[in-house]
Write an enzyme that holds these catalytic residues in place. Structure first.
Site, PDB file in Angstrom:
ATOM      1  N   GLU A 204     -23.933 -66.618  11.201  1.00  0.00           N
ATOM      2  CA  GLU A 204     -24.257 -65.786  12.393  1.00  0.00           C
ATOM      3  C   GLU A 204     -23.358 -64.448  12.818  1.00  0.00           C
ATOM      4  O   GLU A 204     -23.935 -63.757  13.472  1.00  0.00           O
ATOM      5  CB  GLU A 204     -24.654 -66.846  13.752  1.00  0.00           C
ATOM      6  CG  GLU A 204     -26.044 -66.946  13.764  1.00  0.00           C
ATOM      7  CD  GLU A 204     -26.474 -67.861  14.824  1.00  0.00           C
ATOM      8  OE1 GLU A 204     -25.503 -68.357  15.709  1.00  0.00           O
ATOM      9  OE2 GLU A 204     -27.721 -67.878  15.155  1.00  0.00           O
TER      10      GLU A 204
ATOM     11  N   HIS B 237     -20.742 -84.625  -8.268  1.00  0.00           N
ATOM     12  CA  HIS B 237     -21.786 -84.919  -9.250  1.00  0.00           C
ATOM     13  C   HIS B 237     -23.059 -84.102  -8.980  1.00  0.00           C
ATOM     14  O   HIS B 237     -23.966 -84.609  -9.400  1.00  0.00           O
ATOM     15  CB  HIS B 237     -21.791 -86.490  -8.927  1.00  0.00           C
ATOM     16  CG  HIS B 237     -20.945 -87.260  -9.240  1.00  0.00           C
ATOM     17  ND1 HIS B 237     -20.521 -87.871 -10.529  1.00  0.00           N
ATOM     18  CD2 HIS B 237     -19.710 -87.367  -8.638  1.00  0.00           C
ATOM     19  CE1 HIS B 237     -19.508 -88.497 -10.455  1.00  0.00           C
ATOM     20  NE2 HIS B 237     -18.721 -87.898  -9.303  1.00  0.00           N
TER      21      HIS B 237
ATOM     22  N   LYS C  52     -37.515 -65.521  16.357  1.00  0.00           N
ATOM     23  CA  LYS C  52     -38.153 -66.251  17.647  1.00  0.00           C
ATOM     24  C   LYS C  52     -39.214 -65.350  18.181  1.00  0.00           C
ATOM     25  O   LYS C  52     -40.453 -65.836  18.693  1.00  0.00           O
ATOM     26  CB  LYS C  52     -36.948 -66.186  19.017  1.00  0.00           C
ATOM     27  CG  LYS C  52     -35.861 -67.320  18.582  1.00  0.00           C
ATOM     28  CD  LYS C  52     -34.904 -67.176  19.686  1.00  0.00           C
ATOM     29  CE  LYS C  52     -33.842 -67.758  19.758  1.00  0.00           C
ATOM     30  NZ  LYS C  52     -32.803 -67.912  20.667  1.00  0.00           N
TER      31      LYS C  52
HETATM   32  O1  PA5 Z   1     -24.563 -68.776  18.428  1.00  0.00           O
HETATM   33  C1  PA5 Z   1     -25.871 -68.688  18.958  1.00  0.00           C
HETATM   34  O2  PA5 Z   1     -25.546 -67.850  20.269  1.00  0.00           O
HETATM   35  C2  PA5 Z   1     -27.125 -69.142  18.589  1.00  0.00           C
HETATM   36  O3  PA5 Z   1     -26.885 -70.128  17.741  1.00  0.00           O
HETATM   37  C3  PA5 Z   1     -27.527 -69.970  19.847  1.00  0.00           C
HETATM   38  O4  PA5 Z   1     -26.610 -70.974  19.873  1.00  0.00           O
HETATM   39  C4  PA5 Z   1     -28.891 -70.697  19.625  1.00  0.00           C
HETATM   40  O5  PA5 Z   1     -29.697 -69.590  19.016  1.00  0.00           O
HETATM   41  C5  PA5 Z   1     -29.437 -71.507  20.626  1.00  0.00           C
HETATM   42  O6  PA5 Z   1     -29.546 -70.648  21.962  1.00  0.00           O
HETATM   43  P1  PA5 Z   1     -29.724 -71.040  23.484  1.00  0.00           P
HETATM   44  O7  PA5 Z   1     -28.629 -71.878  23.664  1.00  0.00           O
HETATM   45  O8  PA5 Z   1     -30.190 -69.987  24.001  1.00  0.00           O
HETATM   46  O9  PA5 Z   1     -31.144 -72.063  23.268  1.00  0.00           O
END
Ligand code: PA5
Length: 374
Positions: free
Chosen positions: A257, A278, A367
């Site tokens: 990310e 394996h 989303k």
């Molecule tokens: O690293 C990040 O920002 C994302 O992985 C969020 O943690 C994830 O999308 C969840 O978002 P939120 O905490 O707003 O529900």
């Protein structure tokens, strides 16, 4: 101390400039978090954890991505002993998965920690709705409120608004810390403390790392960037400790990310050995050479250490570049240090690739599409 078995030629001026940029970034709050943790908040977290342990056989941790992977990684790796067990929910939209979690809680006493910085993510919102209903049915409205712990934004979002209106106990995801860098905030500390992790030691380890890992993290960031630029587009995180499977998952999220944007970055993937010797082992030994392997050298027993050695030799002879990252001790301090090492290395590496380590525009895209469909 984190050790690394490689030494790329680091441009020290550029490294210092990157560190300054991260420190100035409005999402760089995790950089000094272990050293500057609000002690009042820390005490509240530990008190809440004690209350949950006293009242509940299960804590249902509801969250996705950065709101869940970090604490799960540490809880599974260290397997602490607490009478209160953690159940995870809200990290998929599968009805089957949700029903299993609800069934597992059954008639047992439970509390909920719902974690969402934005407070609007659909997966945790749906799971929270279901578990809240169950809580109200079991305990009635008033006691249910007393058993809900919301970790969310300080000012806004649907979860924040609901928590304020209903009177849930609230913990804050700091404004300047994004999900995947938040494991050492209330996001991770509350569930970890409930599970029996020594969160003082975890923060101590991370706090020492603020200075001690700068050099190895810089080397690692440089190594990744140079390999990426040479056409190695995949990094395989290898662990020989099965309990660290979720640490691998956290790493994949952190790097994936943070770095995978603007058509840049190295694809993070992972293996757990011996199991994966394996399956993926064949590819590692003899497949396409567009990847390198990063062994996370957890302190381990003598027999397991032999296989680490054997695999390192076999893979090197098979023409794979094998990097090693050594951790000082397989305990809270060691993991505190390791978490901080990877966070810092990841942010630096993303900066070297020229992308913003702290946003996730691609995640937002799905989303939006989902909202249209539902
Ligand atoms: O690293 C990040 O920002 C994302 O992985 C969020 O943690 C994830 O999308 C969840 O978002 P939120 O905490 O707003 O529900």
């Amino acid at each position: 101390m984190i050790t690394v078995n490689f030494s790329p030629k680091v441009n020290e001026n550029k490294a210092a400039e990157i560190l300054r940029e991260i420190a100035r970034d409005k999402m760089g709050g995790w950089l000094n978090l272990p050293k500057k943790f609000d002690m009042g908040e820390f005490v509240r977290i530990k008190e809440a954890a004690k209350k949950i342990q006293d009242e509940s056989e299960y804590l249902v941790c509801i969250g996705i991505g950065g709101s869940y992977l970090g604490h799960r990684a540490i809880i599974e790796a260290l397997h602490p002993h607490s009478e209160t067990k953690i159940i995870y929910a809200g990290n998929s939209l599968s009805r089957r998965e949700l029903d299993r979690a609800l069934e597992k809680v059954g008639d047992h006493d439970f509390s909920i920690n719902v974690i969402s910085k934005s407070g609007t993510t659909l997966e945790p919102a749906i799971a929270f709705g279901e578990f809240k209903k169950k809580l109200i049915e079991k305990y009635g409205e008033l006691e249910a409120i007393d058993r809900i712990y919301a970790t969310t934004d300080k000012r806004q979002g649907a979860l924040h608004d609901e928590a304020v209106a209903a009177g849930y106990t609230m913990f804050v995801v700091p404004d300047n810390i994004g999900g995947r860098y938040s494991v050492l905030s209330a996001v991770g500390l509350l569930p970890m403390a409930v599970a029996g992790i020594n969160v003082d030691k975890l923060l101590e380890g991370a706090s020492e790392a603020v200075e001690s890992v700068v050099e190895p993290a810089t080397k690692y960031a440089w190594m990744r960037y140079e390999l990426g630029k040479k056409g190695y587009d995949t990094e395989v995180f290898a662990s020989f400790e099965p309990a660290t499977m979720y640490f691998n998952e956290w790493l994949k999220q952190l790097f994936g990310e943070s770095e995978g944007k603007g058509k840049q970055g190295v694809l993070p993937t992972s293996v757990i050995y011996s199991t994966d010797l394996h399956s993926m082992g064949q590819f590692m030994q003899d497949g396409r050479r567009n990847l390198w392997e990063t062994i996370i050298d957890y302190p381990t027993d003598e027999t397991n250490a032999k296989i680490v050695q054997a695999v390192r030799t076999a893979h090197t002879e098979g023409g794979i570049l094998v990097l090693s990252i050594g951790m000082s001790s397989y305990d809270e301090r060691g993991f505190g240090e390791l978490i901080y090492f990877f966070e810092l290395a990841c942010a630096m590496s993303a900066k070297l690739f020229g992308v913003n380590p702290f946003d996730q525009p691609g995640v937002e895209a799905y989303k939006q599409e989902l909202k249209k469909l539902l």
